[in-house]
Scaffold this motif. Structure first.
Motif, PDB file in Angstrom:
ATOM      1  N   SER A 112       0.871  -1.009  -0.123  1.00 20.90           N
ATOM      2  CA  SER A 112       0.067  -0.076  -0.094  1.00 20.90           C
ATOM      3  C   SER A 112       0.716   1.271   0.199  1.00 20.90           C
ATOM      4  O   SER A 112       0.451   2.169  -0.649  1.00 20.90           O
ATOM      5  N   ALA A 113       2.001   1.242   0.445  1.00 20.56           N
ATOM      6  CA  ALA A 113       2.717   2.345   0.720  1.00 20.56           C
ATOM      7  C   ALA A 113       3.362   2.670  -0.627  1.00 20.56           C
ATOM      8  O   ALA A 113       3.505   3.749  -1.109  1.00 20.56           O
ATOM      9  N   GLY A 114       3.512   1.624  -1.378  1.00 19.66           N
ATOM     10  CA  GLY A 114       4.166   1.677  -2.814  1.00 19.66           C
ATOM     11  C   GLY A 114       2.851   2.384  -3.757  1.00 19.66           C
ATOM     12  O   GLY A 114       3.138   3.316  -4.528  1.00 19.66           O
ATOM     13  N   TYR A 115       1.832   2.162  -3.422  1.00 16.37           N
ATOM     14  CA  TYR A 115       0.804   2.364  -4.196  1.00 16.37           C
ATOM     15  C   TYR A 115       0.316   3.994  -3.777  1.00 16.37           C
ATOM     16  O   TYR A 115      -0.089   4.928  -4.700  1.00 16.37           O
ATOM     17  N   LEU A 116       0.665   4.162  -2.657  1.00 21.04           N
ATOM     18  CA  LEU A 116       0.215   5.573  -1.947  1.00 21.04           C
ATOM     19  C   LEU A 116       1.321   6.478  -2.792  1.00 21.04           C
ATOM     20  O   LEU A 116       1.064   7.595  -3.333  1.00 21.04           O
ATOM     21  N   ALA A 117       2.497   6.092  -2.656  1.00 18.90           N
ATOM     22  CA  ALA A 117       3.719   6.880  -3.449  1.00 18.90           C
ATOM     23  C   ALA A 117       3.347   6.979  -4.778  1.00 18.90           C
ATOM     24  O   ALA A 117       3.504   8.146  -5.381  1.00 18.90           O
ATOM     25  N   MET A 118       3.158   6.129  -5.430  1.00 17.67           N
ATOM     26  CA  MET A 118       2.894   6.088  -6.927  1.00 17.67           C
ATOM     27  C   MET A 118       1.739   6.968  -7.290  1.00 17.67           C
ATOM     28  O   MET A 118       1.765   7.664  -8.185  1.00 17.67           O
ATOM     29  N   GLY A 119       0.622   6.788  -6.708  1.00 15.73           N
ATOM     30  CA  GLY A 119      -0.514   7.733  -6.833  1.00 15.73           C
ATOM     31  C   GLY A 119      -0.219   9.060  -6.628  1.00 15.73           C
ATOM     32  O   GLY A 119      -0.742   9.963  -7.270  1.00 15.73           O
ATOM     33  N   ALA A 120       0.447   9.532  -5.493  1.00 17.16           N
ATOM     34  CA  ALA A 120       0.655  10.734  -5.185  1.00 17.16           C
ATOM     35  C   ALA A 120       1.893  11.519  -6.362  1.00 17.16           C
ATOM     36  O   ALA A 120       1.624  12.468  -6.909  1.00 17.16           O
ATOM     37  N   VAL A 121       2.839  10.634  -6.637  1.00 20.73           N
ATOM     38  CA  VAL A 121       3.776  10.939  -7.756  1.00 20.73           C
ATOM     39  C   VAL A 121       3.062  11.295  -9.120  1.00 20.73           C
ATOM     40  O   VAL A 121       3.238  12.333  -9.861  1.00 20.73           O
TER      41      VAL A 121
ATOM     42  N   LYS B  59      -0.115  11.917  -9.735  1.00 18.48           N
ATOM     43  CA  LYS B  59      -1.187  13.240  -9.746  1.00 18.48           C
ATOM     44  C   LYS B  59      -0.112  14.379  -9.654  1.00 18.48           C
ATOM     45  O   LYS B  59      -0.403  15.383 -10.253  1.00 18.48           O
ATOM     46  N   MET B  60       0.995  14.570  -8.760  1.00 14.36           N
ATOM     47  CA  MET B  60       1.923  15.744  -8.921  1.00 14.36           C
ATOM     48  C   MET B  60       2.438  15.857 -10.145  1.00 14.36           C
ATOM     49  O   MET B  60       2.572  17.214 -10.677  1.00 14.36           O
ATOM     50  N   THR B  61       2.822  14.684 -10.837  1.00 11.71           N
ATOM     51  CA  THR B  61       3.403  14.741 -12.533  1.00 11.71           C
ATOM     52  C   THR B  61       2.400  15.423 -13.155  1.00 11.71           C
ATOM     53  O   THR B  61       2.674  16.498 -14.050  1.00 11.71           O
ATOM     54  N   ALA B  62       0.934  14.943 -13.307  1.00 13.99           N
ATOM     55  CA  ALA B  62       0.048  15.531 -14.326  1.00 13.99           C
ATOM     56  C   ALA B  62      -0.459  16.789 -13.855  1.00 13.99           C
ATOM     57  O   ALA B  62      -0.412  17.456 -14.665  1.00 13.99           O
TER      58      ALA B  62
ATOM     59  N   ILE C  33       1.137  19.739  -3.630  1.00 11.23           N
ATOM     60  CA  ILE C  33       0.916  19.286  -2.406  1.00 11.23           C
ATOM     61  C   ILE C  33      -0.417  19.118  -1.841  1.00 11.23           C
ATOM     62  O   ILE C  33      -0.787  18.164  -1.112  1.00 11.23           O
ATOM     63  N   ARG C  34      -1.570  20.003  -2.162  1.00 15.75           N
ATOM     64  CA  ARG C  34      -2.745  20.003  -2.005  1.00 15.75           C
ATOM     65  C   ARG C  34      -3.412  18.649  -2.665  1.00 15.75           C
ATOM     66  O   ARG C  34      -4.323  18.024  -2.025  1.00 15.75           O
ATOM     67  N   VAL C  35      -3.108  18.308  -3.783  1.00 14.25           N
ATOM     68  CA  VAL C  35      -3.998  17.441  -4.423  1.00 14.25           C
ATOM     69  C   VAL C  35      -3.222  16.046  -4.238  1.00 14.25           C
ATOM     70  O   VAL C  35      -4.000  14.817  -4.639  1.00 14.25           O
ATOM     71  N   ALA C  36      -2.027  15.724  -3.955  1.00 10.14           N
ATOM     72  CA  ALA C  36      -1.425  14.503  -3.875  1.00 10.14           C
ATOM     73  C   ALA C  36      -1.836  13.365  -2.628  1.00 10.14           C
ATOM     74  O   ALA C  36      -2.276  12.153  -3.299  1.00 10.14           O
ATOM     75  N   PRO C  37      -2.248  13.843  -1.756  1.00 11.74           N
ATOM     76  CA  PRO C  37      -2.917  12.971  -0.783  1.00 11.74           C
ATOM     77  C   PRO C  37      -4.084  12.337  -1.151  1.00 11.74           C
ATOM     78  O   PRO C  37      -4.409  10.927  -0.874  1.00 11.74           O
ATOM     79  N   SER C  38      -4.872  12.926  -1.694  1.00 12.40           N
ATOM     80  CA  SER C  38      -6.510  12.391  -2.192  1.00 12.40           C
ATOM     81  C   SER C  38      -5.985  11.417  -3.378  1.00 12.40           C
ATOM     82  O   SER C  38      -6.569  10.494  -3.329  1.00 12.40           O
ATOM     83  N   ALA C  39      -5.186  11.801  -4.195  1.00 14.91           N
ATOM     84  CA  ALA C  39      -4.854  10.876  -5.229  1.00 14.91           C
ATOM     85  C   ALA C  39      -4.230   9.821  -4.821  1.00 14.91           C
ATOM     86  O   ALA C  39      -4.414   8.540  -5.439  1.00 14.91           O
ATOM     87  N   ALA C  40      -3.526  10.062  -3.695  1.00 12.01           N
ATOM     88  CA  ALA C  40      -2.638   8.528  -3.307  1.00 12.01           C
ATOM     89  C   ALA C  40      -3.655   7.725  -2.814  1.00 12.01           C
ATOM     90  O   ALA C  40      -3.619   6.122  -3.074  1.00 12.01           O
TER      91      ALA C  40
END
Length: 181
Positions: A80-89, A91-94, A158-165
């Motif tokens: 899950s930590a990996g999925y959280l990180a990949m989701g955040a990254v 979203k931040m990239t997009a 920073i605002r959008v990354a947590p929800s995407a994760a």
């Protein structure tokens, strides 16, 4: 004469915009808004690239039966930590890739006259009007340089990354559930 006071709701906003700027002002920024639909595509492409690059394979029913596992979601909590990180990254990239479109859209949609607080502490009315997309692009580049297209990008990321994760962890859990039933 243009009013710089805030709108008193959606209907007041529409009436004021039509009265002060004309009917077509309701559609300012619609082309960049349509182009911003690419945001989701960029996000999923980056996410899938990261998932494959870091070898996060989705569970298949046959794999689970062979391994004697009942719930792939519970057994993959460590991932899950990996999925959280990949989701955040992703979203931040997009968000970063599409942010210039967001800036142009916002500039086109802002009121033509706004109240602004000067560095001396005085309030003044400033006229900000962009004739179109190319004029906005040129003006931002000329007055602010390339960094003008990214004003506010870091706080937004920073605002959008947590929800995407969290969204991508949920997405993977649903994909696991659907592939194992």
């Amino acid at each position: 004469h243009t009013s710089a006071k805030p709108y008193n709701g959606m209907i007041d906003a529409a009436r004021t915009i039509v009265r002060e700027e004309g009917f077509w002002a309701l559609y300012k920024g619609s082309i960049p808004a349509l182009l911003l639909t690419s945001h989701g595509g960029v996000q999923f492409a980056v996410y899938e690239f990261l998932r494959k690059h870091f070898h996060y394979a989705r569970a298949k029913k046959d794999d689970l039966v062979e391994a004697g596992e009942k719930s792939s979601v519970m057994n993959r909590l460590e991932k899950s930590a990996g999925y959280l990180a990949m989701g955040a990254v992703s979203k931040m990239t997009a968000s970063t890739v599409t942010y210039p479109l967001q800036v142009v859209k916002a500039r086109l949609q802002q009121r033509s006259e706004v109240l602004e607080l000067t560095s001396e502490g005085e309030v003044r009315i400033v006229k900000r009007e962009y004739a179109g997309i190319t004029a906005a692009l040129k003006r931002i580049l000329d007055k602010e340089g390339p960094t003008g297209f990214f004003k506010g990008c870091i706080p937004n990321a920073i605002r959008v990354a947590p929800s995407a994760a969290v969204t991508f962890v949920t997405y993977e859990a649903v994909m696991d559930f659907l592939s194992t039933t």
